[in-house]
Design an enzyme around this catalytic site. Structure first.
Site, short mmCIF file in Angstrom:
data_model
loop_
_atom_site.label_atom_id
_atom_site.label_comp_id
_atom_site.label_asym_id
_atom_site.label_seq_id
_atom_site.Cartn_x
_atom_site.Cartn_y
_atom_site.Cartn_z
N THR A 189 7.54 -3.82 -1.73
CA THR A 189 7.68 -5.14 -1.10
C THR A 189 8.40 -6.10 -2.05
O THR A 189 9.00 -7.08 -1.60
CB THR A 189 6.31 -5.73 -0.70
OG1 THR A 189 5.39 -5.52 -1.79
CG2 THR A 189 5.76 -5.04 0.54
N LYS A 201 7.51 5.11 -10.53
CA LYS A 201 8.35 3.91 -10.38
C LYS A 201 9.47 3.89 -11.44
O LYS A 201 10.41 3.11 -11.34
CB LYS A 201 7.50 2.66 -10.47
CG LYS A 201 6.52 2.51 -9.29
CD LYS A 201 5.65 1.27 -9.45
CE LYS A 201 4.53 1.18 -8.44
NZ LYS A 201 4.95 0.68 -7.11
N HIS A 245 -0.87 4.08 2.63
CA HIS A 245 0.07 3.42 1.71
C HIS A 245 0.56 4.33 0.61
O HIS A 245 1.20 3.86 -0.33
CB HIS A 245 -0.58 2.21 1.04
CG HIS A 245 -0.97 1.12 1.97
ND1 HIS A 245 -0.16 0.05 2.26
CD2 HIS A 245 -2.09 0.93 2.69
CE1 HIS A 245 -0.77 -0.75 3.10
NE2 HIS A 245 -1.96 -0.25 3.39
N LYS A 265 6.59 -4.70 -11.18
CA LYS A 265 5.72 -3.88 -10.33
C LYS A 265 4.72 -3.20 -11.23
O LYS A 265 4.85 -3.24 -12.45
CB LYS A 265 6.54 -2.84 -9.56
CG LYS A 265 7.49 -2.05 -10.46
CD LYS A 265 8.40 -1.10 -9.68
CE LYS A 265 9.57 -1.77 -9.03
NZ LYS A 265 9.57 -1.69 -7.58
N ARG A 266 3.71 -2.54 -10.63
CA ARG A 266 2.77 -1.80 -11.46
C ARG A 266 3.50 -0.74 -12.29
O ARG A 266 4.55 -0.24 -11.90
CB ARG A 266 1.71 -1.13 -10.58
CG ARG A 266 0.67 -2.09 -10.08
CD ARG A 266 -0.04 -2.81 -11.21
NE ARG A 266 -0.92 -1.92 -11.92
CZ ARG A 266 -2.21 -1.81 -11.70
NH1 ARG A 266 -2.78 -2.58 -10.79
NH2 ARG A 266 -2.95 -0.97 -12.37
N LYS A 282 11.21 -9.15 -1.49
CA LYS A 282 11.11 -10.51 -2.05
C LYS A 282 12.39 -10.87 -2.81
O LYS A 282 12.91 -11.97 -2.68
CB LYS A 282 9.90 -10.61 -2.98
CG LYS A 282 8.57 -10.54 -2.23
CD LYS A 282 7.38 -10.27 -3.15
CE LYS A 282 6.21 -9.77 -2.29
NZ LYS A 282 5.16 -9.11 -3.09
C1 26Q Z 1 -8.42 4.08 -5.43
C2 26Q Z 1 -9.60 4.64 -5.89
C3 26Q Z 1 -10.27 4.09 -6.97
C4 26Q Z 1 -9.76 2.95 -7.57
C5 26Q Z 1 -8.60 2.39 -7.13
C6 26Q Z 1 -7.92 2.96 -6.05
C7 26Q Z 1 -6.66 2.37 -5.57
C8 26Q Z 1 -6.48 0.99 -5.59
C9 26Q Z 1 -5.29 0.43 -5.17
C10 26Q Z 1 -5.62 3.15 -5.10
C11 26Q Z 1 -4.44 2.58 -4.67
C12 26Q Z 1 -4.26 1.22 -4.70
C13 26Q Z 1 -3.02 0.54 -4.30
C14 26Q Z 1 -1.99 1.12 -3.74
C15 26Q Z 1 -0.78 0.36 -3.42
O1 26Q Z 1 -0.65 -0.80 -3.78
N1 26Q Z 1 0.19 0.98 -2.73
C16 26Q Z 1 1.42 0.29 -2.40
O2 26Q Z 1 1.26 -0.31 -1.11
C17 26Q Z 1 2.37 -1.14 -0.81
C18 26Q Z 1 2.07 -1.84 0.49
O3 26Q Z 1 2.15 -0.95 1.56
C19 26Q Z 1 3.66 -0.32 -0.74
O4 26Q Z 1 4.73 -1.21 -0.55
C20 26Q Z 1 3.87 0.46 -2.03
O5 26Q Z 1 4.96 1.31 -1.90
C21 26Q Z 1 2.60 1.25 -2.36
O6 26Q Z 1 2.74 1.88 -3.62
#
Ligand code: 26Q
Length: 806
Positions: free
Chosen positions: A651, A549, A355, A543-544, A655
């Site tokens: 995503t 972004k 991702h 979004k985050r 939406k």
């Molecule tokens: C990793 C290590 C330690 C703590 C947290 C994490 C961590 C947690 C969540 C790293 C990444 C995430 C989340 C990533 C994420 O949400 N990516 C998004 O995924 C979506 C679904 O595929 C995409 O639409 C987005 O583009 C992408 O940014």
């Protein structure tokens, strides 16, 4: 499930509140009514849940298990009502009893068991798997504290703990009988058995009980109820301690075990590997695998050699990738398979979704940490690495010099993405461009080695939650116009294309957007005190908060417009309301500075009478799934402005498109696929393309300083940051100024500024032609069926999982 009519529902609510609270319905609080309705719906679902489980046990279809550290499921009462076919009658029953259904549903607290896109995607996938009759389940962690609650104090983000279990959660069932016993840490000794095989002896391990809490996943009007299994870590109770010291040590130990499912880690790409995070990942992996293998043994009753015919495990990013060595461990140490057989089984079971392209976000764990926490897994990972590197050396001499870039263990670290690729039969990206970048850049050596392993599955969203449920006005208009088949077959939304020139239809579409905006305006007023112009363009970025972004680019545009208006108060611009929702990781300093900047600009702009209300800036606190459901139906313009090549898919773009917003965006992630569907006149594209971004990175020819010097609009904004025009305290934002220039603007905010401003002017022009705008909006809605997660799940099912509908 039985069909309920309104009167039956009224009756059920009345008797539930009586039996549960010993209260007459007119004495019941709205919260009690929420619990009563939830109990009724739960009961209704139970029968189908049992039947679905029984049919899987009896027929033994191949099943998919979606392993994810995050599931952002959002409110379940309304979606369970919708999917089980009781929504309308419940709404009417509540009204009959004098309750506002919206208020009742609002009682539910969002389980914030995820950060953003990846977690919400997992939840959309569960909905689609059940709705398409696929035997697919989620496995995750029941964090006691979910995503923090965000509050703004003085414009700064502060984080409050999210203790979402304070009140009982009506959708979960604790299953003590399914609990599994697991061990961490300690030391391993390899002993030779008489027959020469090896046996592992573990000493001084931490013992943990993993207790599952199951949540039903209700398919849309099809009697299918799958399972989301969330694991909770509990100490194994040992009674009597001999002395006080032991007693306290014991309590402390118990406490440390409970921490394993204690908190959700915020997505923070810059954060170093944390011990507790690995513990969490291993906890998810081992509990889930034990439970999957246990079910296999009791239902299929065959040798584990046949596991891949019955089980496929999708790992959601690398977070659960320890499942690969863990399954190897189980097969070898517990089932007695040799390495080669175990590896053949394992690599037929796992499929991995990537991702992210941000290389700094790829997970790497220090060897020492894995060695001390998971000594046996480390041995196995080491062996995987050895064999993998040797395989390249002997069988792929052309890749020999790439071994250091491909090794699973390198620079004293374990590279989880490499482990996931080596140990899976499928690796997929989440949008076309993203998959191309994986194949040609980020993982190009692996693509050379395993060309058939890589594939694309463009993300999707469940149209049931994001259109039918969140925007009932629009859903009803669609159904009145083209019938209701589109709900089961969202591609049929294209039938709406016949109405792009139909005035009466477009007028209705416009009225619905207007009503949704009115609802949101009311909410904004209640939540922030800000009065917004309901006729203005609702320009939304939700979004985050991440540098890539580019919320900063958005607020630069606002500052630019503000400067223009200050210079020329008569300037005729289309009124706009800029709406933001975003959480920053608590330790992400720069992201938090951007939040403060947006809040500061908001307070300046919103209170300046000379602006005459032409611009308003609203930053809504605590963006989450339920807030998204309020904002998205009211959006006119969807901001998807990431630096090209950085957003894997997005995503939120899907939406908002589905709810009739037009996109302003870069050629990044799924925006490209949206553009290809709706066509250039129906989307606003600007900015560098991903190839141009990569070229700049490679040739170093970009100079932020030059752009800053040459564009007066930009230098003015940057000087305002530097010299403290916007801060309550002077010099508040000088860090942003220095950061951008000293890092040479790695996200190309300055470079893309001009194109962004120009394109926003095109938006203004387009918005002034109401019927044309509505026609564009309709074209977006009509093409959004492609982005239903039903399509995505269909592709996973046939292209990766090879599972059948039940
Ligand atoms: C990793 C290590 C330690 C703590 C947290 C994490 C961590 C947690 C969540 C790293 C990444 C995430 C989340 C990533 C994420 O949400 N990516 C998004 O995924 C979506 C679904 O595929 C995409 O639409 C987005 O583009 C992408 O940014």
């Amino acid at each position: 499930m039985t069909k309920w009519n309104v009167d039956e529902f009224v009756q059920a609510i009345v008797s539930k509140t009586e039996s549960q609270y010993e209260k007459k319905i007119d004495e019941a609080t709205i919260n009690e009514v929420y619990y009563a309705v939830s109990a009724i719906v739960s009961q209704e679902i139970t029968g189908s849940w049992t039947k679905t489980k029984e049919s899987y046990q009896k027929n033994n279809p191949k099943q998919v298990y979606y392993l994810s550290m995050e599931f952002l499921i959002g409110g379940l009462l309304e979606s369970n009502l919708l999917n089980s076919g009781m929504w309308e009658s419940c709404n009417q029953a509540l009204v009959k009893l004098g309750f506002d259904p919206v208020e009742v549903y609002r009682q539910e607290r969002d389980p914030g068991l995820g950060n953003g896109g990846l977690g919400r995607l997992a939840a959309c996938f569960l909905d689609s798997m059940a709705s398409l009759h696929y035997p697919g389940h989620g496995y995750g962690i029941r964090y006691r504290y979910g995503m923090f609650e965000q509050r703004f104090i003085n414009g700064y983000q502060t984080e409050l703990p999210d203790f979402w279990l304070k009140n009982p959660y009506p959708w979960e069932t604790r299953r003590d009988e399914e609990a599994v016993y697991i061990e961490f840490g300690g030391t391993v000794h390899m002993l030779k058995r008489n027959d020469g095989s090896l046996e592992c002896k573990y000493e001084n391990t931490d013992k943990v009980l993993a207790v599952p809490y199951d949540v039903p996943v209700v398919g849309y009007k099809n009697q299918v109820v799958n399972t989301l299994r969330l694991w909770s870590a509990e100490p194994i109770f040992v009674s009597s301690q001999s002395n006080t010291e032991d007693y306290y040590r014991h309590l402390e130990h118990n406490h440390s075990i409970e921490q394993i499912s204690g908190i959700l880690y915020p997505d923070d790409s810059s954060e170093e590997g944390k011990r507790l995070r690995i513990k969490q990942q291993y906890f998810l992996v081992i509990s889930s695998l034990k439970s999957i293998v246990k079910d296999y043994k009791s239902n299929v009753r065959k040798s584990l050699i046949h596991l891949p015919d019955y089980v496929v495990i999708q790992i959601n990013d690398t977070h659960p990738s320890l499942a690969i060595p863990e399954l190897m461990r189980m097969l070898m140490d517990e089932e007695g398979f040799g390495w080669d057989t175990a590896w053949r089984i394992t690599t037929k079971v796992f499929a991995y979704t990537n991702h992210t392209i941000l290389s700094e976000a790829l997970e790497k764990w220090p060897i020492a940490m894995i060695k001390s926490l998971l000594p046996r897994l480390y041995m196995i990972i080491d062996e995987i690495n050895e064999r993998f590197c040797q395989g390249i050396w002997f069988d792929h001499p052309e890749l020999r010099d790439k071994i250091p870039d491909m090794a699973v263990i390198a620079d004293n670290q374990i590279h989880m993405a490499r482990l996931a690729i080596v140990g899976s039969f499928s690796v997929n990206g989440v949008a076309k461009l993203h998959t191309e970048i994986i194949k040609t850049q980020e993982m190009k050596d692996f693509y050379k080695l395993y060309p058939n392993r890589f594939n694309n599955k463009t993300n999707g969203i469940t149209h049931r939650r994001w259109l039918v449920m969140a925007n009932p006005r629009l859903a009803n208009l669609i159904t009145e116009t083209i019938g209701s088949r589109w709900i089961k077959h969202p591609r049929e939304l294209t039938h709406l294309l016949r109405y792009t020139k139909n005035r009466p239809f477009l007028e209705k579409l416009g009225q619905i957007k207007q009503q949704n905006k009115k609802d949101l305006a009311k909410y904004i007023h209640k939540a922030t005190g800000i009065v917004v112009d309901e006729q203005s363009i609702f320009d939304v970025q939700i979004k985050r908060l991440h540098e890539y972004k580019r919320q900063l680019l958005n607020i630069f545009h606002v500052i630019y417009l503000y400067n223009e208006l200050k210079e020329n108060p008569q300037l005729d611009i289309v009124p706009r309301t800029f709406i933001f929702g975003a959480k920053a990781a608590p330790s992400y300093y720069f992201a938090k500075e951007v939040i403060k900047l947006i809040n500061t600009v908001a307070s300046v702009v919103n209170h300046d009478p000379s602006i005459k209300g032409k611009l308003k800036v609203v930053f809504l606190e605590n963006y989450n799934v339920s807030l998204a459901e309020k904002i998205i139906p009211a959006a006119d313009l969807s901001e998807q402005i990431s630096t090209a090549g950085k957003e894997a898919s997005g995503t939120g773009n899907m939406k908002m498109m589905m709810n009739g917003a037009l996109t302003i965006g870069t050629l990044d992630g799924a925006n490209i696929e949206i553009k290809n569907l709706v066509g250039d006149p129906n989307i606003f594209i600007f900015g560098l393309r991903s190839e141009e971004v990569f070229n700049y990175y490679q040739n170093g020819e970009y100079s932020a300083n030059e752009t800053y010097q040459n564009d007066e609009r930009i230098s003015r904004i940057l000087h305002q940051l530097r010299d403290g025009i916007f801060g309550q305290q002077d010099l508040e934002f000088k860090d942003i100024y220095y950061h951008i220039l000293s890092t040479n603007d790695p996200y190309f905010i300055l470079e893309d500024f001009d194109g962004y401003v120009e394109t926003q002017q095109l938006v203004d022009q387009a918005y002034q032609h109401e019927s044309k705008w509505l026609s564009k909006s309709l074209i977006n809605i009509a093409h959004s069926g492609k982005f239903s997660s039903d399509r995505t799940i269909q592709e996973y099912a046939t292209g990766i999982w090879r599972i059948e509908k039940q």
